[in-house]
Scaffold this active site. Structure first.
Site, PDB file in Angstrom:
ATOM      1  CD  GLN A  74      40.686  42.695  36.899  1.00  0.00           C
ATOM      2  OE1 GLN A  74      40.541  42.358  35.728  1.00  0.00           O
ATOM      3  NE2 GLN A  74      40.914  43.943  37.239  1.00  0.00           N
TER       4      GLN A  74
ATOM      5  CG  HIS B  93      47.046  34.171  49.930  1.00  0.00           C
ATOM      6  ND1 HIS B  93      46.461  33.145  49.236  1.00  0.00           N
ATOM      7  CD2 HIS B  93      46.039  35.043  50.217  1.00  0.00           C
ATOM      8  CE1 HIS B  93      45.163  33.378  49.100  1.00  0.00           C
ATOM      9  NE2 HIS B  93      44.880  34.524  49.684  1.00  0.00           N
TER      10      HIS B  93
ATOM     11  CG  ASP C 114      41.767  35.761  49.717  1.00  0.00           C
ATOM     12  OD1 ASP C 114      42.514  35.544  48.725  1.00  0.00           O
ATOM     13  OD2 ASP C 114      42.185  35.714  50.897  1.00  0.00           O
TER      14      ASP C 114
ATOM     15  NE  ARG D  80      37.851  40.100  26.693  1.00  0.00           N
ATOM     16  CZ  ARG D  80      38.846  40.761  27.285  1.00  0.00           C
ATOM     17  NH1 ARG D  80      38.672  41.988  27.749  1.00  0.00           N
ATOM     18  NH2 ARG D  80      40.039  40.211  27.410  1.00  0.00           N
TER      19      ARG D  80
ATOM     20  CG  HIS E 187      41.911  38.928  32.175  1.00  0.00           C
ATOM     21  ND1 HIS E 187      41.067  39.663  31.359  1.00  0.00           N
ATOM     22  CD2 HIS E 187      42.603  39.839  32.881  1.00  0.00           C
ATOM     23  CE1 HIS E 187      41.250  40.959  31.589  1.00  0.00           C
ATOM     24  NE2 HIS E 187      42.170  41.098  32.512  1.00  0.00           N
TER      25      HIS E 187
ATOM     26  CG  ASN F  22      43.095  40.754  28.874  1.00  0.00           C
ATOM     27  OD1 ASN F  22      42.415  41.401  28.082  1.00  0.00           O
ATOM     28  ND2 ASN F  22      43.698  41.314  29.920  1.00  0.00           N
ATOM     29  CD  GLU F  23      45.362  44.546  28.796  1.00  0.00           C
ATOM     30  OE1 GLU F  23      46.018  44.499  29.851  1.00  0.00           O
ATOM     31  OE2 GLU F  23      44.617  45.478  28.503  1.00  0.00           O
TER      32      GLU F  23
ATOM     33  CE1 TYR G 291      41.881  49.028  29.191  1.00  0.00           C
ATOM     34  CE2 TYR G 291      40.516  50.498  30.492  1.00  0.00           C
ATOM     35  CZ  TYR G 291      40.864  49.219  30.113  1.00  0.00           C
ATOM     36  OH  TYR G 291      40.203  48.144  30.641  1.00  0.00           O
TER      37      TYR G 291
ATOM     38  CD  GLU H  67      40.123  44.790  29.497  1.00  0.00           C
ATOM     39  OE1 GLU H  67      40.769  45.717  30.029  1.00  0.00           O
ATOM     40  OE2 GLU H  67      40.385  43.599  29.666  1.00  0.00           O
TER      41      GLU H  67
HETATM   42  C1  PNW Z   1      43.526  46.197  31.604  1.00  0.00           C
HETATM   43  N1  PNW Z   1      48.097  50.571  30.469  1.00  0.00           N
HETATM   44  O1  PNW Z   1      44.867  46.359  31.919  1.00  0.00           O
HETATM   45  C2  PNW Z   1      43.172  44.817  32.110  1.00  0.00           C
HETATM   46  O2  PNW Z   1      42.862  43.933  31.061  1.00  0.00           O
HETATM   47  C3  PNW Z   1      42.131  44.799  33.177  1.00  0.00           C
HETATM   48  O3  PNW Z   1      42.197  43.599  33.879  1.00  0.00           O
HETATM   49  C4  PNW Z   1      42.294  46.005  34.066  1.00  0.00           C
HETATM   50  O4  PNW Z   1      41.485  45.968  35.206  1.00  0.00           O
HETATM   51  C5  PNW Z   1      41.991  47.217  33.232  1.00  0.00           C
HETATM   52  O5  PNW Z   1      42.808  47.281  32.091  1.00  0.00           O
HETATM   53  C6  PNW Z   1      42.127  48.538  33.995  1.00  0.00           C
HETATM   54  O6  PNW Z   1      43.449  48.706  34.441  1.00  0.00           O
HETATM   55  C7  PNW Z   1      45.601  47.448  31.537  1.00  0.00           C
HETATM   56  O7  PNW Z   1      49.128  50.794  31.149  1.00  0.00           O
HETATM   57  C8  PNW Z   1      46.714  47.742  32.272  1.00  0.00           C
HETATM   58  O8  PNW Z   1      47.810  51.295  29.520  1.00  0.00           O
HETATM   59  C9  PNW Z   1      47.544  48.770  31.921  1.00  0.00           C
HETATM   60  C10 PNW Z   1      47.252  49.520  30.811  1.00  0.00           C
HETATM   61  C11 PNW Z   1      46.139  49.238  30.048  1.00  0.00           C
HETATM   62  C12 PNW Z   1      45.314  48.208  30.427  1.00  0.00           C
END
Ligand code: PNW
Length: 493
Positions: free
Chosen positions: A26, A46, A59, A84, A129, A173-174, A318, A386
């Site tokens: 990112q 790509h 890129d 992080r 990630h 990550n996730e 989130y 996050e």
């Molecule tokens: C995170 N949801 O992804 C990622 O770890 C990051 O790379 C990303 O940029 C950031 O959140 C913002 O989107 C998520 O659907 C994607 O709840 C989806 C969800 C939560 C986090």
């Protein structure tokens, strides 16, 4: 008469780690520079550019590969305790395998880390990630159980090169976004759309790969390096839409499908996939004529191998959703995780909306989620790895982000509620230090405390109002609702 009413302020402990988070694909750019190999995001943007909003790609992104000193300067401006970031596997191992280590990749991360350490900023490394080396994808990626050996080899290179100075490692990550979105759907690379089969295979192989990398650290590196190794799972809150047993059960199943499927094997006392979810998928699979459940099983030996393999629980949090057994369901593809779980989910109409369809400001949801995890998994050590808010790139006065400030202040109150309850929460990483390539949303949804000008070759970074507010919170270890920045000029204190 009184001069002023001083609001009773709750404070964060001095050793609470305040930071920000980013991810390699990112922010870094330099996608093919200095020996970096191709990864699944390079390949996807790509070869199928139309999957990204605005047809953009990573890129160049924020070009942190060339701007890393400015990144660290921003960390100093904010007064961060920690940062992080993630490593690009294919920048370190261009083929994905450990036969060839790219010295320029190692040098880049050494420079980044040493620059942080110079200013007492604690680096937290995420090993993965989402940017798998393309060659490993061609061998099946996370659908191939050998991923755990490839990942262990990569982890060894990481611990060997950086573990003398980095004391906190996050393996993945996730998993939800890797498995459910990348394999079960087509909303993240490698856009496999391999229904629930792909997502479930990935889930089992991923937690096993995590466990291998954990044991490697625990047995061979911790005795000399003395750090911590854990995993980050996205845990949004899913509560019942109505207080009926049907919706309560729907919410529980949904939680198990969203994050329990990854957390239970690692953090629960019994290990393996969550029970209600396993039963439900077995039942659906039988109805659909499969001779076995589409959800793979863990043998007792495999359960024991994966269980208890995390020194802390990294939570990306989130937002929250209301879950219904009957309302606003699907239609979902068959078979899919969402069809298996068979529930509807939606935000409350009253919650403030961000620029991202999935993200609203749900009241006190960090506290609700952590309280639940704390009881379910016997009080682990937590880090929020996050948490953040998106604004649209087309917004006027894009530096004045009062909605983001409202969101961060609400998060702070929710963190303090956790601390008041004795939850062992040790740190908080805001997403994100700066605007970056927001995956399928390209550069349209912005999460940065600093705005990045992506039309400028220098990728100039400018602080938003929220950057000043976050800085003030970190410095005073408390939220001051009266605080307004005197100017938009940022300095290093
Ligand atoms: C995170 N949801 O992804 C990622 O770890 C990051 O790379 C990303 O940029 C950031 O959140 C913002 O989107 C998520 O659907 C994607 O709840 C989806 C969800 C939560 C986090």
């Amino acid at each position: 008469c009184h001069a002023s009413v001083v609001r009773q302020q709750r404070r964060f402990p001095d050793d609470f780690l305040f930071g920000t988070a980013t991810a390699s694909y990112q922010i870094e750019g330099a996608w093919n520079e200095d020996g970096k190999g191709e990864n699944i995001w390079d390949y996807m943007v790509h070869n199928t550019p139309e999957v990204i909003r605005g047809l953009s790609n990573g890129d160049v992104a924020a070009d942190s590969y060339h701007n890393y000193k400015r990144d660290v300067e921003m960390m100093r401006e904010l007064g961060l305790d920690a940062y992080r970031f993630s490593l690009s596997w294919s920048r370190i191992l261009p083929t994905g395998m450990a036969n060839e280590v790219n010295p320029a990749g190692i040098a880049f991360y050494n420079n980044y880390i040493n620059e942080m350490l110079k200013y007492n900023i604690t680096p937290l490394i995420t090993l993965y990630h989402w940017d798998l080396p393309q060659k490993l994808q061609e061998l099946g990626g996370f659908a191939n159980p050998l991923i755990s050996d490839w990942f262990e080899d990569y982890a060894r290179v990481v611990y060997e090169n950086f573990g003398d100075r980095v004391k906190m490692f996050i393996t993945f990550n996730e998993p939800r976004e890797i498995c459910f979105e990348g394999y079960g759907a087509a909303t993240k690379a490698p856009i496999l759309n391999a229904t629930a089969m792909g997502a479930y295979l990935c889930a089992k192989n991923l937690v096993t790969a995590h466990a291998k990398a954990y044991y490697l650290y625990d047995k061979e590196f911790r005795p000399v390096q003395g750090g911590q190794c854990g995993i980050t799972i996205s845990v949004n809150w899913f509560g019942p839409a109505t207080p009926t047993p049907e919706d309560e059960m729907a919410a529980e199943l949904r939680r198990q499908g969203e994050w329990g499927i990854y957390a239970h094997p690692i953090f629960s006392a019994e290990g393996g996939f969550p029970k209600e979810l396993s039963d439900k998928i077995a039942e659906k699979s039988a109805q659909q004529g499969y001779p076995w459940s589409r959800l793979p099983v863990f043998t007792e030996e495999e359960k024991a191998f994966v269980r208890g393999t995390s020194d802390f629980f990294g939570v990306n949090h989130y937002t929250a959703y209301l879950v219904s057994a009957t309302e606003r369901k699907g239609p979902y593809p068959v078979p899919s995780l969402l069809d298996d779980v068979d529930t509807g989910s939606f935000p409350d109409d009253d919650w403030l909306k961000s620029a991202s369809a999935w993200l609203t400001l749900a009241p006190n949801s960090i506290h609700t989620a952590l309280t639940h995890l704390n009881n379910l998994y016997n009080k682990p050590i937590f880090y929020i790895t996050e948490n953040g808010w998106s604004t649209d790139e087309s917004r006027e006065n894009s530096l004045i982000d009062d909605d983001r400030i409202q969101y961060y202040r609400a998060s702070m109150e929710s963190l303090l509620n956790c601390l008041d309850d004795g939850i062992d929460l040790r740190g908080y990483m805001a997403w994100s230090l700066m605007d970056n390539f927001e995956w399928m949303e390209g550069y349209i949804e912005r999460f940065g405390l600093y705005e990045v000008d992506f039309s400028d070759p220098a990728r100039t970074r400018t602080p938003r109002k929220a950057a000043f507010v976050y800085k003030h919170i970190i410095k005073h270890r408390a939220v001051d609702y009266e605080y307004e920045p005197e100017s938009m000029v940022m300095t290093i204190d």
